[in-house]
Structure formats: structure tokens, C-alpha cells
Design a protein around this motif. Structure first.
Motif, mmCIF file in Angstrom:
data_model
loop_
_atom_site.group_PDB
_atom_site.id
_atom_site.type_symbol
_atom_site.label_atom_id
_atom_site.label_comp_id
_atom_site.label_asym_id
_atom_site.label_seq_id
_atom_site.Cartn_x
_atom_site.Cartn_y
_atom_site.Cartn_z
ATOM 1 N N UNK A 250 0.860 -1.182 0.000
ATOM 2 C CA UNK A 250 0.000 0.000 0.000
ATOM 3 C C UNK A 250 0.899 1.236 0.000
ATOM 4 N N UNK A 251 0.669 2.134 -0.938
ATOM 5 C CA UNK A 251 1.603 3.229 -1.173
ATOM 6 C C UNK A 251 1.651 4.300 -0.103
ATOM 7 N N UNK A 252 0.486 4.754 0.380
ATOM 8 C CA UNK A 252 0.458 5.889 1.308
ATOM 9 C C UNK A 252 1.256 5.639 2.596
ATOM 10 N N UNK A 253 1.093 4.471 3.265
ATOM 11 C CA UNK A 253 1.873 4.232 4.489
ATOM 12 C C UNK A 253 3.382 4.259 4.246
ATOM 13 N N UNK A 254 3.830 3.818 3.065
ATOM 14 C CA UNK A 254 5.262 3.840 2.761
ATOM 15 C C UNK A 254 5.772 5.279 2.691
ATOM 16 N N UNK A 255 4.989 6.187 2.100
ATOM 17 C CA UNK A 255 5.365 7.608 2.077
ATOM 18 C C UNK A 255 5.405 8.184 3.487
ATOM 19 N N UNK A 256 4.466 7.777 4.337
ATOM 20 C CA UNK A 256 4.426 8.283 5.719
ATOM 21 C C UNK A 256 5.648 7.815 6.488
ATOM 22 N N UNK A 257 6.057 6.563 6.296
ATOM 23 C CA UNK A 257 7.290 6.076 6.928
ATOM 24 C C UNK A 257 8.467 6.957 6.527
#
Length: 412
Positions: A250-257
Motif C-alpha cells: 500500500x503506497x500511502x503508508x510507505x510515504x508516511x514512513x
């Protein structure tokens, strides 16, 4: 009141030359200074000779872009996994992909960055660097992107080794983090995953406004979904799920990390996960041990731990970050609402947008070729007419094509 023009200009053949005083000219821009070096080339400060406005110009070396493109194509051929030597049929696959790449380049001078262009041309946000023009230098095999000038450079320069940078002040840390947060919220609302969030891609203007830039790794999940395939980005900022062999994440959580790693760097002047090689960094991320040097700040460390939560399903969301006491400064600071922050909603960026981002250029190229042929034909006609006129004036014979023959010199 007229709506602001957000179109992007494309110059198919931009000439790079030297000014009278020995300076560098790129198309209609005068290079004023060198701002820094990126992974694909140099970043310049430049002035428009037409308007006098000052911009930044990012130089993209096509050879480096081709390598990136080839690596991505091979990962796709291997189902998202890195290419490994010595596997059956891999050489043939690579040759096929290189041929495909060459055909695309022949028809589209900007194909190497067309996804980045399709994304950039539709974005409008105060914390995202705007793209104004793209220039193609065929002589030197270089692309130039004209963007907002952020002459103070990256918000911070962090190393993945043990080297340390200067931590930001508490005030600047909060300010620049919230700028980046608003930019990321806007992107995610458009269905765009950045995939390379790091301080190098957070540039500061003269007025200390942070602008997120570089959409070379960005992606738009298909069919409005949230799943992305393949690992991308800078290893030290990659989420743990990207370090595994999962085919989709899932893309969004990776950006948040990645934004959490940036916040850690702002505060402590170093990265939470380091190593002398990519494998060392991945091992450090996979171990999941985070230490917090310096003075203890319960709210800050709570936010960091939630942003760098190893499980993407339970990782904090942007909506939750908005309400976190460290962000709100215990209720004394208020971000613009999501409605205001994301008011400039762009049209959905489709595969057709990417494929046709430079369609007007394709329509112009045949005209350019036609005019070039017309000039050649006119020159031949003019030369033939002049030759005929000289033959009449001097009574010289002509050959079968109408060219005057040189008379033989008389023998002595």
C-alpha cells in the motif's frame, strides 16, 4: 480575473550555446549559477531572457535516465524482482526491452520522464515545486526541467553513513515538517504516491518555504486503488515492507514512513537506519530497532514511533498526524483544513495522460520535417536556376541535371 496559466511548455530542440560574455545559454534562459548536483545531473539558477524571471533548471542526463528505465523494465520482466545474472532468457529479454526503449525514444524526445511530466503538469500547491518548461538538448543528450527557484537548496543534507548533519531548530523542524505533510496530503488526495520522500527532495525558497520536488519515482496506482508494485526510492528512507519480497504494497503508508525518517533527521541530524552498503541499510531497517539520542521528548518520540510503525496497516495516517499533539503544539497551532489544502483538485491522471503528455509535439514534428525538406527543395531549385543563368551569361554547356560543366583548359 483570469485563471492562472498552469500549462507546461515543451521545446523539442533546445540549443545550448555560449553568451557573449562566456556564460551558458539553454534555450531562452541564461545560466546564472550552479545550485547543486542531483542524482541525474546539475541544478542551475537561470534567468528567462524574455521575462526576466528567475527559475531553477534541473539537468537530466539521458544516459542515467536510460539506466533507470532499463532497471525498471527488467524488474517488470521479472515480476517486480531485481534482475539476477545467469538466468535463462534474461539476455534476450533485455535486448527486446532495449529495442522497445529505442523505438520509444525515436518517437518521443521526453519519454524517459513522461510519467513525471504527466504528474507535474497537473499539480498546483504552495508546497510543491511547479514545472514551467521542458527542454530537449539533442546535441548533448540532456533534458532540462524549468521549475520554481528554491535557491536555498535541500532543507537538510543527510548521509546514510555515520556522518551527522546539523539538527534543525525546534521551530524549523515543526515548520518544515508541516509544509511537507501538507504537500504529501495533497498528493495522496490526487491518488499520487511520491515514493522518494527525503530531505534532498524538499527544497527551500528564499522566503523559507519548503517545496516538495522530484516526481521521477512517483506512481499513480491503477483503477484508483492504493496498491503499488515494486520497490523504489532511496534505501535509507524505504519502509520495511519495501525491503521484503512482497509483490504489492500500500503506497500511502510507505510515504508516511519516509516522512517519519525525515522528521527524525530534522531533530537529531542523522538517520535512524544507517549502513555502509545498501544491504547493511536494509538489514538495519528490517531489524526495526530505533534509538532516540538527545533530550527526551515524549510527544515527538510518540509521533516518530507511530510514523515508523513496522506494520503498515497500523501505521499512523495523515489525518491522525494532523491531530497529534506535537503537530498541534497542544492545541496552539492549527493547520489549514484538508478542504483548503486540497482545494485545487486535478483531473484524474490516467495512462492516456502519460502516453499523450507530449501529443502536441508529435503533431508538430512532421511539420518541422516537412519545412526542412521544403527548404532543401527550394535551395536546389535556386541553385539550379543560378547555374542556368551562369550558363547563359557565359555560354557554358550543361550536364543532364542542369549543372554547368567546367570547360577544359586549353593545352599549352
Amino acid at each position: 480575473m483570469h485563471e492562472e496559466d498552469t500549462s507546461v511548455k515543451y521545446s523539442v530542440t533546445a540549443e545550448v550555446s555560449e553568451s557573449n560574455d562566456g556564460g551558458m545559454l539553454v534555450g531562452d534562459y541564461t545560466i546564472l549559477d550552479e545550485l547543486g548536483h542531483g542524482s541525474f545531473g546539475v541544478v542551475y539558477m537561470a534567468k528567462s531572457r524574455k521575462t526576466g524571471e528567475v527559475y531553477a533548471i534541473k539537468e537530466y542526463n539521458k544516459a542515467n535516465l536510460r539506466k533507470r528505465q532499463q532497471m525498471g523494465m527488467m524488474r517488470g520482466a521479472r515480476g517486480g524482482m531485481p534482475m539476477r545474472p545467469g538466468r535463462g532468457g534474461l539476455f534476450a529479454a533485455r535486448q527486446m526491452l532495449l529495442k522497445q526503449q529505442g523505438n520509444e525514444e525515436d518517437s518521443d524526445p521526453f519519454y524517459l520522464i513522461k510519467t513525471e511530466l504527466a504528474i507535474s503538469k497537473k499539480l498546483k500547491h504552495p508546497h510543491i515545486a511547479r514545472l514551467y518548461e521542458v527542454l530537449n538538448d539533442t546535441k548533448h543528450d540532456v533534458l532540462y526541467l524549468v521549475i520554481d527557484l528554491c535557491n536555498k537548496g535541500p532543507v537538510q543534507e543527510l548521509s546514510s553513513t555515520d556522518a551527522k548533519a546539523s539538527p534543525l531548530s525546534a521551530e524549523d523542524t515543526h515548520k518544515y515538517f508541516t509544509h511537507a505533510l501538507l504537500a504529501l496530503e495533497y498528493l495522496h488526495e490526487q491518488g499520487i504516491i511520491h515514493r522518494d520522500i527525503k530531505p534532498d527532495n524538499m527544497l527551500l525558497t528564499e522566503d523559507n518555504v519548503l517545496k516538495l520536488t522530484d516526481f521521477g519515482e512517483s506512481i499513480m496506482p491503477e483503477d484508483g486503488g492504493h496498491k503499488v508494485k515494486g520497490a523504489s526510492g532511496t534505501p535509507a528512507f524505504m519502509a520495511p515492507e519495501l525491503c521484503q519480497d512482497a509483490s504489492e504494497i500500500t503506497g500511502e503508508p510507505a510515504d508516511i514512513w519516509s516522512l517519519g525518517v525525515c522528521l527524525y533527521g530534522f531533530v537529531y541530524g542523522e538517520l535512524p537506519f544507517k549502513g555502509s552498503t545498501v544491504f547493511d541499510i536494509i538489514d538495519s531497517i528490517s531489524a526495526g530497532e530505533i534509538s532516540y539520542p538527545g533530550p527526551y521528548d515524549e510527544q515527538l518520540q510518540n509521533l516518530l514511533s507511530r510514523m515508523m510503525e513496522r506494520n503498515p496497516d497500523t501505521r499512523i495516517t495523515i489525518s491522525e498526524i494532523r491531530e497529534h499533539p506535537w503537530v498541534t503544539q497542544n492545541g496552539t497551532f492549527e493547520l489549514p483544513s484538508k478542504e483548503i489544502n486540497c482545494q485545487h483538485i486535478v483531473d484524474t491522471i490516467t495512462k492516456e495522460d502519460v502516453d499523450n503528455v507530449l501529443q502536441p509535439i508529435f503533431d508538430i514534428i512532421p511539420l518541422i520535417n516537412a519545412f526542412a525538406k521544403l527548404r532543401i527543395i527550394r535551395r536546389r531549385i535556386r541553385d539550379k536556376h543560378e547555374a542556368e543563368q551562369r550558363a547563359k551569361d557565359h555560354d557554358l554547356p550543361e550536364d543532364s541535371e542542369g549543372n554547368t560543366k567546367k570547360q577544359k583548359e586549353p593545352k599549352e
